[in-house]
Structure formats: structure tokens, C-alpha cells
Write an enzyme that holds these catalytic residues in place. Structure first.
Site, short mmCIF file in Angstrom:
data_model
loop_
_atom_site.label_atom_id
_atom_site.label_comp_id
_atom_site.label_asym_id
_atom_site.label_seq_id
_atom_site.Cartn_x
_atom_site.Cartn_y
_atom_site.Cartn_z
N HIS A 1 0.87 -1.18 0.00
CA HIS A 1 0.00 0.00 0.00
C HIS A 1 0.90 1.23 0.00
CE1 HIS A 1 -2.76 3.04 1.66
NE2 HIS A 1 -3.76 2.24 1.37
N LYS B 1 -9.60 -0.72 10.65
CA LYS B 1 -9.62 -2.01 9.96
C LYS B 1 -9.71 -3.15 10.97
CE LYS B 1 -6.81 -0.18 6.16
NZ LYS B 1 -7.87 0.05 5.17
N ASP C 1 3.63 -3.69 7.83
CA ASP C 1 2.30 -3.10 7.75
C ASP C 1 1.30 -4.20 8.07
OD1 ASP C 1 -0.14 -2.02 7.10
OD2 ASP C 1 0.40 -1.40 5.07
N GLN D 1 -3.89 -5.23 7.43
CA GLN D 1 -4.82 -6.24 6.90
C GLN D 1 -4.71 -7.59 7.60
OE1 GLN D 1 -7.16 -5.57 4.80
NE2 GLN D 1 -6.52 -3.50 4.26
N CYS E 1 -4.82 2.28 -3.66
CA CYS E 1 -3.60 2.90 -3.11
C CYS E 1 -2.42 1.92 -3.14
CB CYS E 1 -3.83 3.41 -1.69
SG CYS E 1 -4.97 4.79 -1.59
#
Length: 489
Positions: free
Chosen positions: A143, A248, A222, A225, A389
Site C-alpha cells: 500500500h 480495519k 504493515d 490487513q 492505493c
């Protein structure tokens, strides 16, 4: 990914499954209805959880209960302020325990603007910690939030992905090792997503960390998710910095989170200065507090959002992340099998590697925007379309010839090409069901079989650029809503 080290959930396996079934029905907005293009009202099927999840009613109730004691932190002289401080400290501790990050080694820092602010801070901190290492290796599937900040503070090389027969897979470990060797002593850190926001494909965090550390580099993950989808243990996988966002993780309105090894913040000036991060201030200067996370959280914190997030993590831990992952894996496998039956549909990313609850696809010959708009307007199925993105990754996934087409000044052809540079994404949360998948598949079959009718309907309700006309949009007016509620009181 290694097992998470956290206390055994109080509930038994059967009880956890029953709790998961109850929680599925406990989300705000599951019964939201909209009027469709044919004028009929229908319940929304929300398949956009990779962008923002819905909020649990039980955690919203917890945040509301805290609001009865609403006050600022940084004081213990009155009851409410003391409660606010304790609640905020609990939220930090809950994050660390949830991610298997011992507080003696890691600090949890709440940040604004989701994971983006946290990743910008990581890039800044690591640049200050290792200025003699100018490079960052960033995977091709990132992302923008885990790509662009590193470009500002380092010289970035992108790590390629494994090549599989049915499409690109996760990070290529052999290529990563070769890049680390080729740039020995120059790589500051490796930045990688735990799970792609485009395809859901999972990256092997522990092997990536071992490779990076063997070459003196750090690892930035990251986790936006994966935090609410899989068990994570930062200590077991030896992750240096892990970032995720509450919006999220079933807590929209809550802050972003940076969990980072304490040693990396030693001697590094704070990113923001202001109230709450100092021991003493005079006209001649000021003295920073040595305490973390205080030194990294200047200003008035979002205590309510932090409580909302920590409450959501508490619920997830009570259900058990293994139970959540098992249920999601079954749903994703079902979705992949059902979507494979749709004529002309292409799914992106290999099926040979595990993935979280994200599936990206396109219908042959139909622009992604047309497919997504038709799903919404005719079927009330909320999906997302475009490049999410993650432009370099989406470009890599799409047919190379599509990106290589040369319009040679033909504006109409160029417009057609641009409209096809993207895909449709369906993404799942705890509340997603096989019935949602069936509705999506049935709708896609219908769209593919009668594309012309859908296209004409969309064109009739769009402007000359293809943008939806205002009257097609559902309107929400805060003043009108508040006025209505006040009149009811």
C-alpha cells in the site's frame, strides 16, 4: 506465522465458536437499507472491510460507558481524569498483549490518520537510528502508506514477488536475500505488508525477519490487513516495528497504532512536541519525559477511540484468533471456488499461497468501475474498485499489454485504456457469510450476461465523465439528523 503467546482464552473451543456466531450479528449497519436503481429497497451486503470495517455494538457500548467518565488524561486529581488515564493505559497494554509484544521490549504508540502516520514516523525514526544505511527494501505489493514514507527518508528498491503458474505470489525470499547481499551494509530496513490489501496474500514474516537481521537490517511490517484476521507474535517473529489501524479492526474512529522496539526510540527526538511529553519547560528550554509512550504522544489523546479499539481487541482475543482465522479461511476458500464459476471472471494473485479475506477480480471486457457500480446500484453489494492505493502492485497484477498499450494520441483509446487500469475488490469481515458470497456471484453472473443493460442504466444516471449524478447518491445530513433526534426528545 508463529503461534501467538498470550493467555489462553477463558472460553472453551465450543464456547468460542458460539461467541463468534453471536458476534457476527452484533455489528452496527448490518441491517442498513438503500433504494436501488429500480426503486426497491434492499439490505446492504458490505464487502468492503479491507477499507474500513463495521463496528461491534458491544465495543461501541463499552466506549459509551467510558464516556460517562469523560475527561482528559495527564491528571489524577479528580476521579474522571484518573479513570481516563487508567483506561488509556489499559488500551496500550491491550494492544501489546494482543500482538505478543512484551512491554519490556516494545512500546505501543497511538497515532493519527490510521497506519499512515505511524509508518511515516517509523521511516523517520529508523533514518535517525541508522543514517549510515541509506537504503530501504520495500516489497512490490505494498500500500502507498508502506511505500511513499520510505521514499522520503531512504533510497528505495522494490523486492519482486514469487512467480506462480496462476499469478504472482508473496515476496520472493530468494530475491530478497540476493538484494540484501548485493547491498551489504547499506540496507536500513525491509518494509513488507503482512497481508496485501489488494489480493489478501500473506507474506512469511518470520523468514523475512531472519533474512533482514542476518544482514543487520530492521523489519517494518504493515499489519493493517492482518491484525484482526490472524494471530501475530512480534516477539516470536522478532519484528522491529508493526503498524495497524483501528478502522480495519472493527473500531472505526479509533487511532492508528505503532508497536516498536523501545531501543529504536532511544535518543530519537519526538515527531511532535507539545503538552504531555515534557518533564519541565522554561523560557530557556525544556526537558523531555523519558517515559514511553508518553514521549511520542504529544497533545490530547483520542481516549475514546483507544478504548473502542482495545475493546475490539479484547473481543477478538476472547473469540480466539485461531477460531477467527479458521472461519475466514473457510469463507475465502468458498468465495474463490464460487467466483471461479463466473464466466469470464479473472481472480488476481495465486491460489497456492494463503490469503486473508480479500479477493480482487475483473469481469472480462467490462471496466472495473462499471462492475462495481452495477453491484452497488442494482444489487446493493458494497465493493471497492480501482488501484486501492497500491498502484505498482496493481500494475504488476494486470495484463502487461494493457499497461503497454500506446494510444498514440487517440484520446478515445487512451480513455478506454485508463478505465481498465484497475480491478474490483471484495473483502470480508467477521460478519461476512457464504450468503454474501452467493449474492456476489449471482450478481456478477447477471452483470456479465446482460452487460449492455447495466451499462445503459449507468450511463443514464451519470454525467459526461461517467461520474454518478448527485440524485443517485444517498444523502446524510448531520444537522437534519440531529434536528430529527432533538424533536423526538
Amino acid at each position: 506465522m508463529s503461534a501467538q503467546t498470550r493467555p489462553t482464552p477463558r472460553a472453551g473451543t465450543t464456547d468460542r465458536r458460539a461467541l463468534l456466531d453471536r458476534i457476527r450479528e452484533d455489528f452496527v449497519g448490518l441491517d442498513t437499507e438503500y433504494a436501488l436503481a429500480d426503486g426497491l429497497r434492499k439490505r446492504r451486503r458490505y464487502l468492503d472491510s479491507a477499507a474500513t470495517t463495521l463496528v461491534m455494538q458491544v465495543t461501541l457500548d463499552c466506549a459509551r460507558a467510558f464516556l460517562r467518565h469523560c475527561a482528559n488524561t495527564h491528571s489524577t486529581t479528580h476521579f474522571s481524569a484518573a479513570i481516563a488515564g487508567e483506561a488509556y493505559a489499559w488500551a496500550h497494554d491491550r494492544v501489546l498483549r494482543f500482538l505478543g509484544a512484551p512491554p519490556r521490549d516494545y512500546a505501543a504508540v497511538f497515532t493519527g490518520s490510521g497506519a499512515t502516520a505511524a509508518l511515516n514516523r517509523v521511516a523517520e525514526v529508523l533514518a535517525a537510528a541508522q543514517p549510515d544505511r541509506p537504503m530501504a527494501l520495500v516489497s512490490l505489493m505494498e500500500h502507498h502508506a508502506n511505500d511513499l514514507p520510505h521514499r522520503r527518508h531512504a533510497s528505495v528498491l522494490h523486492v519482486p514477488l514469487t512467480a506462480c503458474d496462476d499469478g504472482p505470489g508473496p515476496v520472493d525470499l530468494d530475491a530478497l536475500e540476493a538484494m540484501l547481499r548485493e547491498n551489504a551494509g547499506r540496507v536500513r530496513y525491509v518494509a513488507v505488508t503482512a497481508a496485501s490489501n489488494v489480493t489478501g496474500l500473506l507474506n512469511p514474516l518470520a523468514p523475512i525477519a531472519r533474512l533482514a537481521h542476518a544482514h543487520g537490517a530492521r523489519v517494518v511490517v504493515d499489519g493493517a490487513q492482518i491484525a484482526a484476521h490472524r494471530a501475530v507474535s512480534l516477539a516470536d517473529d522478532d519484528i522491529d516495528a508493526f503498524v495497524f489501524s483501528g478502522h480495519k479492526a472493527y473500531a472505526p474512529g479509533s487511532p492508528g497504532v505503532l508497536v516498536i522496539k523501545r531501543e529504536l526510540l532511544d535518543g530519537v527526538p519526538p515527531g511532535l512536541v507539545g503538552g504531555g511529553i515534557v518533564e519541565h519547560v522554561s523560557t530557556e528550554g525544556f526537558e523531555l519525559t523519558p517515559h514511553l509512550p508518553d514521549r511520542e504522544e504529544a497533545g490530547t489523546p483520542n481516549v475514546v477511540g483507544a478504548v473502542l479499539l482495545a475493546s475490539a481487541l479484547e473481543v477478538l482475543a476472547e473469540i480466539g484468533m485461531d477460531s477467527i482465522a479458521e472461519a475466514e479461511d473457510a469463507l475465502v476458500e468458498y468465495a474463490l471456488d464460487r467466483l471461479a464459476t463466473v464466466p469470464g471472471l479473472r481472480i488476481y494473485g495465486t491460489r497456492t499461497a494463503p490469503r486473508s479475506g480479500v479477493v480482487a477480480f475483473n469481469l472480462s471486457g467490462i471496466e472495473h468501475a462499471v462492475t462495481a457500480q452495477a453491484l452497488n446500484d442494482a444489487h446493493n453489494i458494497a465493493v471497492r474498485n480501482g488501484c486501492f492505493c497500491a498502484h505498482p502492485y496493481v500494475r504488476h497484477l494486470l495484463l502487461p499489454e494493457l499497461w503497454a498499450l500506446d494510444a498514440d494520441g487517440d484520446e478515445d483509446l487512451e480513455a478506454q485504456v485508463m478505465r481498465r487500469r484497475g480491478m474490483v475488490r471484495a473483502s470480508f469481515g467477521l460478519y461476512s457469510t457464504p450468503a454474501d458470497v452467493d449474492a456476489l456471484v449471482d450478481a456478477l453472473v447477471d452483470i456479465g450476461a446482460d452487460e449492455g443493460a447495466y451499462r445503459r442504466r449507468l450511463e443514464a444516471t451519470s454525467d459526461e465523465r461517467g461520474a454518478p449524478l448527485p440524485q443517485r447518491r444517498v444523502q446524510f445530513s448531520a444537522p437534519e439528523y440531529l434536528g430529527w433526534r432533538l424533536r423526538e426528545m
